[in-house]
Design an enzyme around this catalytic site. Structure first.
Site: not given
Length: 643
Positions: A359-360
């Site tokens: 993810g981020s």
């Protein structure tokens, strides 16, 4: 001319049936026989006298059958018989002598060895397994002295009462002990790893054929602490997981043996052959783990998992300069003292073997590529629309509704998906892939831990149209928690990636430490780029960022949040998430990286559930290392919003 027929003899001349034949009158044939005897023949028969054929009804042309002459009998030769007998006896003697030479000469060692096998018994002498200690020498895995109870069933007269006396002391069922005592063997183990006090009670019974020998048992004095790192051993003491498996050869040492000579009842012959080969003990393995930091990381992680209702989690503490792992915590875990009763799913180490879409937290790699290639600076303006369409997929902002103008620092601090995808499109898929590989994704970290995964990173030619948008923001690519921790350690270390390690070295029986081979170092980005990234990541923990809860009093902190969707077994997203936070401190003089991830928490945002774990573990670890506070500097002057 037809043969001349003789006239028939008168009936009176023919002998009647049953009448005795008249003695033959000696004729010339008899004289010849006498002459033949003088010549050396033993025959006394006269030569046959021709007779006239009787008148018959046969045709005149029939010739009577001639009577063959008998060969004279010859007397045996004694000398010849003696010679044949002597030859036969010589052959027999030669065969027996050859067989004797074969048995006592060429095959003597073979038969001697077979005979020795019937009298000799080899008893293996196990080597003392090396201990596992933390970086300060605190034992994490060690051996304790025990006893193994054995028996010679052939010396046990009545197994029933002997088994009844032994079973309570051994803690075993009566039937099991009696069954072993009834075996037709000279040696069987009745119980292993028995407490020495219990063994003394067994020996006090003075049962014929029952004895005890020294042995050891592997114990983990801290129970479940560090189980995912240490692993466990099997019934025979062989490593089956973790460091116990990875370092099996140096830990095990070399076994010895004891050769004893026994009689037919299995009793050692006092004056018989006895040879002993002493075992070589294993070496002590010194880990990079700090027991205190490991304990606090496990404790804090477990409490947070329970509080937010997560299925599990991991926490890693790493020295950014050396790559040494000071703590690697996972929950749920198991007790290696009773590994056999633990679920196989718990006996691994998910921090190095389980992969997830980061993810981020993966956005830092896209940012590093943009800075290193000169595409952007920390103050560059990035226009971020509400959404962006890539191929057949539309991406929307989660943290900032509506179009906005952000600085490049603001894009990272606010974890803008649309802004990051916009930058990645300018870089191109080949450049994004290049930097993903440089930071170590798609390959093992080199920690040499069993079961480590390389993650999944497809080459650019296999990217789908939408993956041009998903991979730069950490979707469509998978990594382990250790790989992500290594990415941030690279940034904190001035752009140099150091191979993570769990082993400091080995210590022999005399206490001499042999350091492990130095880790490999690889420059990924320039020191300037790493410094810019560090200041940009500080903005994440300051006002306006997504992880203000990661702040530590007296220290500057840099890091990044992550919220990633989980992929189910069928390859599709199942609606669950992994929340994470990865950061380092002090940001102005980085020393440690802490990575935290929680599996399916009630709250999916890393800044809310993972950052608090980071804050506690990092603060405790800095205190253990006696890192003085550097004092919080003013918030970075770089604004998050562009003019």
């Amino acid at each position: 001319m037809p043969p001349r027929s003789l006239p028939p003899q008168p009936r009176s001349a023919q002998p009647r049936f049953g009448a005795k034949p008249r003695p033959a009158t000696p004729r010339a044939g008899a004289a010849r026989s006498t002459a033949a005897r003088k010549a050396g023949s033993w025959s006394t028969y006269p030569e046959p006298r021709p007779t006239r054929a009787r008148a018959t009804s046969r045709p005149a042309t029939h010739r009577p059958r001639a009577v063959p002459a008998r060969r004279p009998l010859r007397a045996g030769d004694p000398a010849r018989r003696l010679r044949i007998g002597l030859v036969a006896v010589g052959v027999i003697v030669a065969v027996l002598a050859g067989r004797l030479v074969q048995l006592q000469g060429m095959e003597s060692t073979v038969y001697a060895a077979k005979a020795a096998q019937q009298r000799l018994r080899t008893v293996p002498l196990a080597a003392q397994r090396g201990a596992i200690v933390d970086r300060d020498g605190v034992p994490l895995a060690m051996n304790v002295e025990t006893r193994s109870i054995y028996a010679n069933p052939r010396l046990v007269d009545d197994p029933t009462p002997v088994a009844a006396a032994l079973a309570p002391l051994l803690g075993l069922p009566l039937a099991e002990v009696e069954g072993k005592l009834r075996r037709d063997k000279s040696f069987v183990y009745l119980a292993r790893d028995l407490d020495p006090a219990a063994a003394r009670k067994v020996l006090a019974l003075k049962l014929p054929g029952v004895g005890a020998e020294p042995s050891t048992r592997r114990v983990y004095p801290n129970n479940a602490l560090g189980a995912a790192v240490l692993g466990f051993v099997g019934r025979d003491g062989t490593g089956l997981g973790g460091v116990e498996y990875a370092m099996q050869t140096p830990l095990a040492g070399r076994a010895g043996s004891l050769l004893v000579e026994e009689d037919e009842q299995g009793r050692e012959i006092p004056s018989g052959e006895r040879r002993e080969l002493a075992p070589t003990p294993g070496t002590t393995q010194v880990l990079t783990i700090d027991r205190d930091i490991q304990w606090y990381a496990e404790k804090t992680l477990s409490e947070q998992v329970a509080q937010v209702g997560a299925k599990g989690g991991t926490a890693i503490v790493m020295d950014v300069r050396t790559g040494e792992i000071l703590a690697l915590a996972t929950t749920p875990t198991f007790d290696p003292n009773n590994a056999a009763v633990a679920s196989p799913a718990l006996r691994g180490n998910p921090a190095v073997s389980s992969v997830y879409e980061p993810g981020s937290v993966n956005k830092v790699i896209t940012a590093a590529a943009a800075l290193e290639t000169g595409l952007l600076t920390p103050t560059s303006t990035v226009v971020v629309p509400t959404s962006i369409r890539v191929a057949d997929k539309t991406f929307r902002e989660l943290h900032a509704p509506g179009p906005q103008r952000l600085t490049f620092t603001g894009v990272l601090a606010k974890s803008s998906n649309v802004g990051t995808i916009t930058i990645a499109q300018q870089l191109g898929r080949e450049r994004v892939y290049e930097y993903l590989r440089k930071f170590g994704l798609g390959e093992k970290t080199g920690v040499r831990f069993p079961g480590e995964s390389a993650g999944l990173l497809p080459p650019p030619k296999r990217w789908s149209g939408s993956q041009v948008g998903t991979i730069p923001i950490g979707q469509g690519v998978s990594a382990t928690s250790l790989q992500i921790a290594s990415v941030y350690a690279t940034v904190a270390n001035g752009g140099v990636r150091v191979t993570p390690s769990m082993l400091r070295g080995s210590r022999d029986a005399e206490g001499r430490l042999t350091p492990a081979a130095p880790p490999r170092s690889t420059r990924v980005v320039s020191a300037q780029t790493a410094g810019q990234l560090s200041r940009m990541l500080e903005a994440v923990t300051n006002e306006g960022g997504t992880a203000t809860s990661a702040r530590i009093s007296g220290y500057r902190v840099a890091g990044k949040t992550g919220t990633a969707r989980k992929v189910a077994a069928n390859g599709r997203y199942d609606g669950s998430y992994i929340a994470s936070f990865v950061g380092f401190a002090p940001a102005d003089a980085p020393r440690l990286v802490v990575s935290v991830s929680l599996d399916e928490p009630d709250v999916i945002f890393g800044g809310v559930v993972a950052a608090p774990v980071f804050q506690k573990v990092m603060g405790f670890s800095l205190g253990v290392l006696q890192m003085p506070p550097t004092g919080r500097a003013p918030e970075p002057a770089v604004p998050l919003l562009a003019p």
